[in-house]
Design a protein around this motif. Structure first.
Motif, short mmCIF file in Angstrom:
data_model
loop_
_atom_site.label_atom_id
_atom_site.label_comp_id
_atom_site.label_asym_id
_atom_site.label_seq_id
_atom_site.Cartn_x
_atom_site.Cartn_y
_atom_site.Cartn_z
N GLN A 16 36.43 45.03 51.12
CA GLN A 16 35.40 45.61 50.26
C GLN A 16 36.05 46.58 49.28
OE1 GLN A 16 32.69 48.13 52.56
NE2 GLN A 16 34.23 48.24 54.17
N GLY A 17 35.24 47.11 48.37
CA GLY A 17 35.71 48.14 47.44
C GLY A 17 36.84 47.69 46.54
N MET A 18 37.75 48.63 46.26
CA MET A 18 38.87 48.34 45.39
C MET A 18 39.74 47.22 45.93
SD MET A 18 40.60 51.53 43.41
CE MET A 18 41.09 52.41 44.90
N LYS A 25 41.45 39.62 41.56
CA LYS A 25 42.31 39.59 40.37
C LYS A 25 43.67 38.94 40.68
CE LYS A 25 41.64 41.91 36.91
NZ LYS A 25 41.18 41.58 35.53
N LEU A 26 44.20 39.20 41.86
CA LEU A 26 45.47 38.59 42.26
C LEU A 26 45.34 37.07 42.34
CD1 LEU A 26 46.40 41.14 45.06
CD2 LEU A 26 47.63 40.87 42.90
N LEU A 27 44.24 36.59 42.91
CA LEU A 27 43.99 35.15 43.01
C LEU A 27 43.89 34.51 41.62
CD1 LEU A 27 41.35 35.14 45.88
CD2 LEU A 27 43.67 34.21 46.03
N ALA A 28 43.23 35.21 40.72
CA ALA A 28 43.07 34.69 39.36
C ALA A 28 44.41 34.52 38.65
CB ALA A 28 42.17 35.61 38.55
N GLU A 29 45.42 35.28 39.11
CA GLU A 29 46.76 35.17 38.52
C GLU A 29 47.67 34.23 39.31
OE1 GLU A 29 47.85 36.17 35.71
OE2 GLU A 29 46.18 37.44 35.08
N VAL A 215 42.24 49.51 37.91
CA VAL A 215 43.26 49.75 38.95
C VAL A 215 43.93 48.43 39.31
CG1 VAL A 215 43.73 50.73 41.21
CG2 VAL A 215 41.90 51.69 39.81
N SER A 216 43.13 47.38 39.44
CA SER A 216 43.68 46.06 39.80
C SER A 216 44.69 45.57 38.76
CB SER A 216 42.56 45.04 39.95
OG SER A 216 41.69 45.40 40.99
N ASN A 217 44.44 45.88 37.48
CA ASN A 217 45.38 45.46 36.44
C ASN A 217 46.76 46.09 36.65
OD1 ASN A 217 43.49 43.87 35.14
ND2 ASN A 217 42.86 45.49 33.74
N MET A 218 46.78 47.35 37.12
CA MET A 218 48.06 47.99 37.43
C MET A 218 48.70 47.33 38.65
SD MET A 218 50.23 50.26 36.48
CE MET A 218 49.37 51.45 35.45
#
Length: 244
Positions: A16-18, A25-29, A215-218
């Motif tokens: 959950q959360g961040m 986001k990791l999966l999308a990459e 934050v995920s982008n970092m």
């Protein structure tokens, strides 16, 4: 080619959360992600929803044998571990004189000891691979003061990151810390909190709180080879708060 194609990544506290946003986001990459969390029901739901490039492993991050179990499962399934994201964390908003030793040690164990255990457990695998990235999620309160217990442990995460980076860098293993400020989560929408946040925004140089994706982008940058010469460093995402 996606930025994290075929990379195998472990994310703790990811149900959950961040943590959940990081996984998405990791999966999308292009990554394959082991979602670990103490909450089995929620973790299984998230893994099922996010698809075949994830697995869920129930995980008490303060338990050393649980860490070894996570690593064994990931290695058996995918054969390597490229990135560890130590994301799990807790806090109690309790004044110094009212915070019990029991609750203080819970914060220490989850926020600090778990990071030590995670780094210790993946180090030999990453050394054998001669490659790896460890990302320790600290906080802006690992740079400036905040709640007792939480601040202490987030400063410790910052220090452990620097110590580990010096030891592991010769093996091509990077270790960095991420320091989020105020992040827009469901917690900020609670009654009585929302108004406080609106007032607090006026003290943030950018005049807004961060979205979890920022934050995920970092996290993605530090997981990728784009950050190949960054280690032992603090990456701050706080809208300028700690620059004041």
């Amino acid at each position: 080619m996606k930025r994290l194609e075929n990379k195998v990544i472990i994310v703790t506290g990811a149900a959950q959360g961040m943590g959940k946003t990081h996984v998405e986001k990791l999966l999308a990459e292009g990554a394959r992600v082991a979602i670990t969390d103490i909450n089995k029901e929620l973790g299984e739901q998230v893994s099922k929803a996010l698809g075949e490039n994830t697995i869920f492993i129930q995980h008490d991050v303060v338990n050393e044998s649980d860490w070894q179990n996570v690593v064994n499962i990931v290695m058996n399934k995918w054969g390597h571990i490229d990135v560890l994201i130590n994301n799990a964390g807790i806090t109690y908003n309790t004044p110094l004189e009212e915070l019990s030793l029991e609750n203080y040690m819970k914060i220490v164990n989850v926020n600090q000891v778990s990071v030590f255990l995670g780094m210790k457990t993946v180090a030999s695998i990453m050394k054998a691979q001669k490659n790896g990235s460890i990302i320790n999620v600290s906080s802006m309160n690992g740079l400036v003061g905040g709640a007792i217990g939480y601040t202490d442990t987030k400063f410790a995460v910052r220090g452990m990151t620097k110590a580990a980076s010096r030891e592991l860098s010769p093996h091509n293993i990077r270790v960095n810390s991420v320091h989020p400020g105020v992040i827009q989560t469901s917690m900020l929408e609670q009654e009585g909190v929302k108004e406080q946040v609106e007032q607090f925004k006026t003290t943030i140089p950018m005049r807004r709180v961060a979205q979890t994706e920022e934050v995920s982008n970092m996290i993605i940058f530090l997981s990728s080879e784009e950050s190949s010469y960054s280690t032992g460093s603090e990456f701050v995402i706080d809208g300028g708060l700690t620059a004041l």
